[in-house]
Design an enzyme around this catalytic site. Structure first.
Site, mmCIF file in Angstrom:
data_model
loop_
_atom_site.group_PDB
_atom_site.id
_atom_site.type_symbol
_atom_site.label_atom_id
_atom_site.label_comp_id
_atom_site.label_asym_id
_atom_site.label_seq_id
_atom_site.Cartn_x
_atom_site.Cartn_y
_atom_site.Cartn_z
ATOM 1 N N ASP A 44 0.819 -1.220 0.000
ATOM 2 C CA ASP A 44 0.000 0.000 0.000
ATOM 3 C C ASP A 44 0.850 1.267 0.000
ATOM 4 O OD1 ASP A 44 1.044 -0.238 2.487
ATOM 5 O OD2 ASP A 44 -0.856 -0.647 3.492
ATOM 6 N N GLY A 45 2.176 1.130 -0.100
ATOM 7 C CA GLY A 45 3.053 2.295 -0.214
ATOM 8 C C GLY A 45 3.430 2.938 1.111
ATOM 9 N N ARG A 101 6.049 27.999 2.763
ATOM 10 C CA ARG A 101 5.357 29.134 2.141
ATOM 11 C C ARG A 101 3.960 29.360 2.719
ATOM 12 N NH1 ARG A 101 7.082 27.770 -3.983
ATOM 13 N NH2 ARG A 101 7.126 25.716 -3.047
ATOM 14 N N GLN A 102 3.382 28.306 3.325
ATOM 15 C CA GLN A 102 2.061 28.460 3.952
ATOM 16 C C GLN A 102 2.308 28.813 5.422
ATOM 17 O OE1 GLN A 102 -0.856 28.362 2.377
ATOM 18 N NE2 GLN A 102 -2.156 28.578 4.172
ATOM 19 N N HIS A 134 11.718 29.730 3.740
ATOM 20 C CA HIS A 134 11.003 30.780 3.014
ATOM 21 C C HIS A 134 10.937 32.064 3.836
ATOM 22 C CE1 HIS A 134 8.214 32.691 0.357
ATOM 23 N NE2 HIS A 134 7.366 32.868 1.354
ATOM 24 N N ASP A 171 14.139 38.673 -7.287
ATOM 25 C CA ASP A 171 13.086 39.440 -6.603
ATOM 26 C C ASP A 171 13.636 39.965 -5.278
ATOM 27 O OD1 ASP A 171 13.008 37.308 -4.765
ATOM 28 O OD2 ASP A 171 11.332 36.349 -5.791
ATOM 29 N N LYS A 194 9.915 41.347 -8.732
ATOM 30 C CA LYS A 194 8.973 40.393 -9.331
ATOM 31 C C LYS A 194 7.574 40.626 -8.787
ATOM 32 C CE LYS A 194 8.731 36.158 -7.396
ATOM 33 N NZ LYS A 194 9.247 34.878 -6.937
ATOM 34 N N ARG A 196 4.120 38.355 -8.402
ATOM 35 C CA ARG A 196 3.559 37.011 -8.603
ATOM 36 C C ARG A 196 2.077 37.151 -8.924
ATOM 37 N NH1 ARG A 196 4.681 31.966 -8.425
ATOM 38 N NH2 ARG A 196 6.801 32.156 -7.621
ATOM 39 N N ASP A 220 18.560 32.171 -6.157
ATOM 40 C CA ASP A 220 17.302 32.121 -5.409
ATOM 41 C C ASP A 220 17.409 31.027 -4.349
ATOM 42 O OD1 ASP A 220 14.782 32.910 -4.701
ATOM 43 O OD2 ASP A 220 13.879 32.565 -6.659
HETATM 44 C C1 R5P Z 1 9.772 33.167 -3.619
HETATM 45 O O1 R5P Z 1 9.715 34.051 -2.773
HETATM 46 C C2 R5P Z 1 10.915 32.219 -3.630
HETATM 47 O O2 R5P Z 1 12.085 32.838 -3.197
HETATM 48 C C3 R5P Z 1 11.151 31.649 -5.019
HETATM 49 O O3 R5P Z 1 11.473 32.722 -5.905
HETATM 50 C C4 R5P Z 1 9.960 30.932 -5.558
HETATM 51 O O4 R5P Z 1 9.375 30.114 -4.579
HETATM 52 C C5 R5P Z 1 10.352 30.113 -6.755
HETATM 53 O O5 R5P Z 1 9.229 29.471 -7.242
HETATM 54 P P1 R5P Z 1 9.061 29.159 -8.780
HETATM 55 O O6 R5P Z 1 10.246 28.383 -9.239
HETATM 56 O O7 R5P Z 1 7.776 28.346 -8.827
HETATM 57 O O8 R5P Z 1 8.895 30.471 -9.488
#
Ligand code: R5P
Length: 294
Positions: A44-45, A101-102, A134, A171, A194, A196, A220
């Site tokens: 079942d993994g 990120r969340q 993050h 960014d 940047k 988003r 990054d």
């Molecule tokens: C954003 O703040 C992070 O530093 C990255 O720039 C971002 O998560 C990269 O995501 P993706 O490759 O989907 O653009």
């Protein structure tokens, strides 16, 4: 604190090459782990772990990124087993901490996933070392001491003496990373801004850069879908850059990231998440942090 002899490294399956490199760097032993009870694992993994050496009385350095999701379950199993088998101290090294990120409730009713993960990762850990999170505020949500170790020196080593004229942050969030890499490698740096639009789409705000005929390294913390880097790379090409290298600590490369990254001449990632682009190890950075533990 100088490392005593009773330090052992245990690596989860998501981080085995880094765990081995870290043990070598520290000059300590590693405890092998079996991840399969039956050939092919449970039908079942479900994850399975079995430590193949003793850890009683040891200071265990447990290395496992929390990506992809099954690695989280494996980490919990390993940490609990290591504690239950009598380890004296557990230092959790989480090279890539997913879910970062969340880090807040953006919409009513959402889980604050970063905090949830932090709470559970810390259950059997005496301290946490992680990398390129993050949002560094995350460190304060762990119920045990947590420290961010920089992976930027590893990226700087890669471009030191290489054909790179300028380091660029794609960014505002990445400026601290670009500045650190540029400082160590002895190169100038600049940044883009940047916007988003959604999880898959980003846009670069207009800005003239001094890149005509130059080789540029974009830095990054993470490459996920590749949208951020690809957009920056296209902007650099449009402004006459001769060569574009993408540098990141965590290379996830989800969806059609590889296709998007064809806008770059080279893509370089560390071993926090192993991939075809892993070209540098952050073992020296984690080893220094472990040697410095109180
Ligand atoms: C954003 O703040 C992070 O530093 C990255 O720039 C971002 O998560 C990269 O995501 P993706 O490759 O989907 O653009």
């Amino acid at each position: 604190m100088p490392l005593d002899a009773a330090v052992k490294v245990v690596g989860g399956s998501a981080s085995l090459p880094l765990a081995r490199a870290l043990a070598r760097e520290l000059g300590v032993g590693a405890v092998d782990v079996s991840f399969e009870r039956h050939p092919g694992g449970f039908p079942d993994g479900e994850r399975y772990v079995r430590l193949l050496g003793p850890v009683a009385g040891e200071h265990v350095v447990l290395v496992q990124s929390t990506h992809p999701d099954p690695a989280i379950v494996e980490f919990l199993l390993l940490a609990d087993a290591v504690r239950d088998l009598g380890a004296r101290r557990i230092t959790a090294v989480i090279p890539y901490f997913g879910y970062g990120r969340q880090d807040k409730r953006f919409l009513d009713g959402e889980a604050v996933s970063a905090r949830t993960l932090a709470k559970h990762i810390a259950l059997n850990a005496d301290e946490i070392l992680t990398m390129a999170v993050h949002n560094p505020d995350l460190l304060g949500t762990f119920p045990v001491p947590a420290r961010e170790v920089s992976g930027m020196p590893a990226l700087a080593r890669y471009i030191q003496g290489a054909d790179v004229d300028l380091v660029l942050a794609p960014d505002a969030n990445a400026v601290r990373h670009a500045k650190e890499v540029a400082g160590i490698a002895g190169k100038p740096y600049d940044h883009l801004d940047k916007e988003r639009l959604d999880s898959y789409t980003v846009r670069v705000k207009p800005k003239a850069l001094d890149v005509r005929g130059r080789s540029v390294a974009i830095v990054d913390d993470v490459i996920s879908t590749g949208g951020t880097i690809a957009t920056a790379a296209k902007e650099l090409r449009a402004q006459g850059a001769r060569r574009v290298v993408a540098l990141c600590v965590h290379g996830l490369f989800v969806g059609n990231a590889e296709e998007k990254l064809r806008a770059c001449n080279e893509v370089v990632a560390t071993d926090t998440v192993p991939s075809a682009h892993t070209k540098v190890s952050v073992a020296p950075e984690f080893a220094a942090a472990i040697r410095a533990l109180a």
